[in-house]
Write an enzyme that holds these catalytic residues in place. Sequence first.
Site, PDB file in Angstrom:
ATOM      1  N   THR B 207      58.566 -56.589   1.987  1.00 13.38           N
ATOM      2  CA  THR B 207      59.391 -57.775   1.798  1.00 13.38           C
ATOM      3  C   THR B 207      59.907 -57.632   0.377  1.00 13.38           C
ATOM      4  O   THR B 207      59.291 -56.949  -0.430  1.00 13.38           O
ATOM      5  CB  THR B 207      58.507 -59.041   1.899  1.00 13.38           C
ATOM      6  OG1 THR B 207      57.992 -59.134   3.216  1.00 13.38           O
ATOM      7  CG2 THR B 207      59.267 -60.294   1.559  1.00 13.38           C
ATOM      8  N   ARG B 235      59.500 -62.222  16.723  1.00  8.31           N
ATOM      9  CA  ARG B 235      58.451 -62.672  15.809  1.00  8.31           C
ATOM     10  C   ARG B 235      59.046 -63.056  14.449  1.00  8.31           C
ATOM     11  O   ARG B 235      59.926 -62.379  13.918  1.00  8.31           O
ATOM     12  CB  ARG B 235      57.432 -61.552  15.624  1.00  8.31           C
ATOM     13  CG  ARG B 235      56.342 -61.841  14.574  1.00  8.31           C
ATOM     14  CD  ARG B 235      56.611 -61.132  13.270  1.00  8.31           C
ATOM     15  NE  ARG B 235      55.465 -61.231  12.350  1.00  8.31           N
ATOM     16  CZ  ARG B 235      55.511 -60.833  11.082  1.00  8.31           C
ATOM     17  NH1 ARG B 235      56.619 -60.303  10.594  1.00  8.31           N
ATOM     18  NH2 ARG B 235      54.463 -60.954  10.301  1.00  8.31           N
ATOM     19  N   VAL B 236      58.573 -64.146  13.905  1.00  4.86           N
ATOM     20  CA  VAL B 236      58.983 -64.588  12.574  1.00  4.86           C
ATOM     21  C   VAL B 236      57.744 -64.623  11.677  1.00  4.86           C
ATOM     22  O   VAL B 236      56.712 -65.173  12.063  1.00  4.86           O
ATOM     23  CB  VAL B 236      59.645 -65.986  12.639  1.00  4.86           C
ATOM     24  CG1 VAL B 236      59.892 -66.534  11.245  1.00  4.86           C
ATOM     25  CG2 VAL B 236      60.957 -65.911  13.417  1.00  4.86           C
ATOM     26  N   ASP B 238      56.219 -64.953   7.406  1.00  2.00           N
ATOM     27  CA  ASP B 238      56.205 -66.025   6.417  1.00  2.00           C
ATOM     28  C   ASP B 238      57.453 -66.074   5.546  1.00  2.00           C
ATOM     29  O   ASP B 238      57.753 -67.105   4.948  1.00  2.00           O
ATOM     30  CB  ASP B 238      54.975 -65.910   5.508  1.00  2.00           C
ATOM     31  CG  ASP B 238      54.986 -64.623   4.685  1.00  2.00           C
ATOM     32  OD1 ASP B 238      55.289 -63.552   5.263  1.00  2.00           O
ATOM     33  OD2 ASP B 238      54.699 -64.678   3.478  1.00  2.00           O
ATOM     34  N   THR B 258      54.486 -61.820  -0.258  1.00  2.00           N
ATOM     35  CA  THR B 258      54.658 -60.640   0.592  1.00  2.00           C
ATOM     36  C   THR B 258      53.286 -60.231   1.108  1.00  2.00           C
ATOM     37  O   THR B 258      52.310 -60.271   0.373  1.00  2.00           O
ATOM     38  CB  THR B 258      55.279 -59.471  -0.194  1.00  2.00           C
ATOM     39  OG1 THR B 258      55.143 -58.286   0.598  1.00  2.00           O
ATOM     40  CG2 THR B 258      54.606 -59.224  -1.534  1.00  2.00           C
ATOM     41  N   GLY B 259      53.229 -59.860   2.368  1.00  2.00           N
ATOM     42  CA  GLY B 259      51.930 -59.447   2.903  1.00  2.00           C
ATOM     43  C   GLY B 259      51.899 -59.668   4.388  1.00  2.00           C
ATOM     44  O   GLY B 259      52.944 -59.702   5.048  1.00  2.00           O
ATOM     45  N   GLY B 261      52.157 -61.595   7.113  1.00  2.00           N
ATOM     46  CA  GLY B 261      52.813 -62.890   7.213  1.00  2.00           C
ATOM     47  C   GLY B 261      52.031 -63.970   7.926  1.00  2.00           C
ATOM     48  O   GLY B 261      52.037 -65.135   7.510  1.00  2.00           O
TER      49      GLY B 261
END
Lengths: 342, 342
Positions: B207, B235-236, B238, B258-259, B261
Amino acid sequence: MNNTICIRLLLCLFTGSLVSAQEPTKPPIAIAIHGGAGTILKKNMTPEKEQSIREVLSSAIHAGYELLQQGGSSQEAVVAAIHVMEDSPLFNAGKGAVLNALGEVELDASFMEGKNRNAGAVAGVRHVRNPIDAAVAVMESSPHVMLVGAGADSFAQAQGLTAVEQEYFITPARQKSLKRLQSKLNKAQAALTAEEDLFIRQQRYGTVGCVALDRAGNLAAGTSTGGMTNKQWNRVGDAPIIGAGTYADNASCAISATGWGEYFIRNVVAYDIAAQMMYGGRSLADAAQHSIHQRVAPLGGDGGIIGLDASGQITMEMNTPGMYRASIDINGTLEVKIYADE
Amino acid sequence: MNNTICIRLLLCLFTGSLVSAQEPTKPPIAIAIHGGAGTILKKNMTPEKEQSIREVLSSAIHAGYELLQQGGSSQEAVVAAIHVMEDSPLFNAGKGAVLNALGEVELDASFMEGKNRNAGAVAGVRHVRNPIDAAVAVMESSPHVMLVGAGADSFAQAQGLTAVEQEYFITPARQKSLKRLQSKLNKAQAALTAEEDLFIRQQRYGTVGCVALDRAGNLAAGTSTGGMTNKQWNRVGDAPIIGAGTYADNASCAISATGWGEYFIRNVVAYDIAAQMMYGGRSLADAAQHSIHQRVAPLGGDGGIIGLDASGQITMEMNTPGMYRASIDINGTLEVKIYADE
């Protein structure tokens, strides 16, 4: 009164008192639901409509409460209560959801459990009969938290959830509202009467939700909505956003929100209430008041929330003239209300 | 040394000291960016790749910082820095974003300004060249906060944002990664080598984001991503969720995450940090540590955040072996880092 009857009566009273003496030792259960907040005014309501709404709220809260009484989980209770409102054409969720600018429905829902902060959400589904089931399925059967649009519908169908055509959701009342709104929007703002302007603003609201506490001490929260009448561009409101429209954590509270979604997203309302409790030591009631009146309202937003903490305390807070709502508290007391000042 | 030179030198020194005495009276500016957190290990990196990544990070942070120096807004700085990373094929955002299960890109982005908590977000766009611009456009030119899918693309195009075909985004490197991942996923979990298992887990990350503080004292935060390789069902994560991947409020801080989500959504990470500052009186650094290590990590999630408070203090916190990141602090000191222990 003969002796037999007298003994029976005494036995009844004795059994009754035993039950009521035992009840408090059981862990508390409680449940609250909402069917949307907004400009709900007595003068615009017929007694028949009011009666119908109170009846559905009452059915929904009992559906959830009975499961809790039987030892069911807060998840089962939330889903059962929301099903009743999704299946009723009176609420803006599932059947009878409001229509987007193309006259179709796009449904959003989310669910969260307080035990482990697991969560699931769908936005913009068009074929899942009960969107709250899709939110739960995302949580339980996918590695994800949020699925949107056609992908979310495909996932739900692959999970065996009942799919329906758009016709199932669309009611003549919502078609009429959409037409009425679109014709008013074609008028210049200045030419609108106060009543027309109110009608336009009212289209932002309407959501159903439930929070529950089960005998195992687990909180859960769920929210389901059709969003805003006449919405465009696949707009998503706060209902499917974990933290905004829905949040649950046994360490703080379970919250379901309803209102002008954009303001609820910007203020991360559901989690804001939990965070005030965790980090600021506030009570659920104080936190909910702060969130609605000191964060949402000053920016120009409105709406309401239902909340439940781990001890079973229920809070319902709003800055709108009304919110369809019902609750059964830890003492088993039922309340069904519509107007803010009720 | 003759007198003229001597006087000039003294004048220089005098002017210099005047400037350095004046600098601190200007309100502080600061900026931080990230290009994704994850299992970034030195042993898997070539010196050339490392060099290229450091160069893009450096270009991005300078693009934003120069605008701040010229009196530009934190919004302008965040957008400028993110553009550089979206336009680089090295990061998982815009050009070079990872591919979904069908070999296509679906991009998510969000933006929030701290002055008034205005926000905008898009999820699942497929044609906007710079998704961060679409997030800003939603905030500025629509009554909404979040638009998804085809609707969000239509809105962006109606706003005059540059639209591109999918081919623009898709790079051979990402096509190779997708194929490699899909072939590994076809193997039984037990048959995977440790390296293959790591490769699969790594696909969750990547991200870009930026937080900035401008001379007017306004914070802003933005995040942009292609999400997870091989993602399905729309899929969504974070990144486009206000409160989870992005949050900004002058009263607390600006955060971009970032990570993994799903864990960042469930923990409402970006707003959790702000809430700890507001309600618990914690510093940005303490709040960020708590959020990553006491909330995300115990549930099994990982990732990182960049944060900036209203006084210009920068925090970068992660529980991954690395996070591509850079910052220029209130003293003008540049740092560009990749590994956690750098």
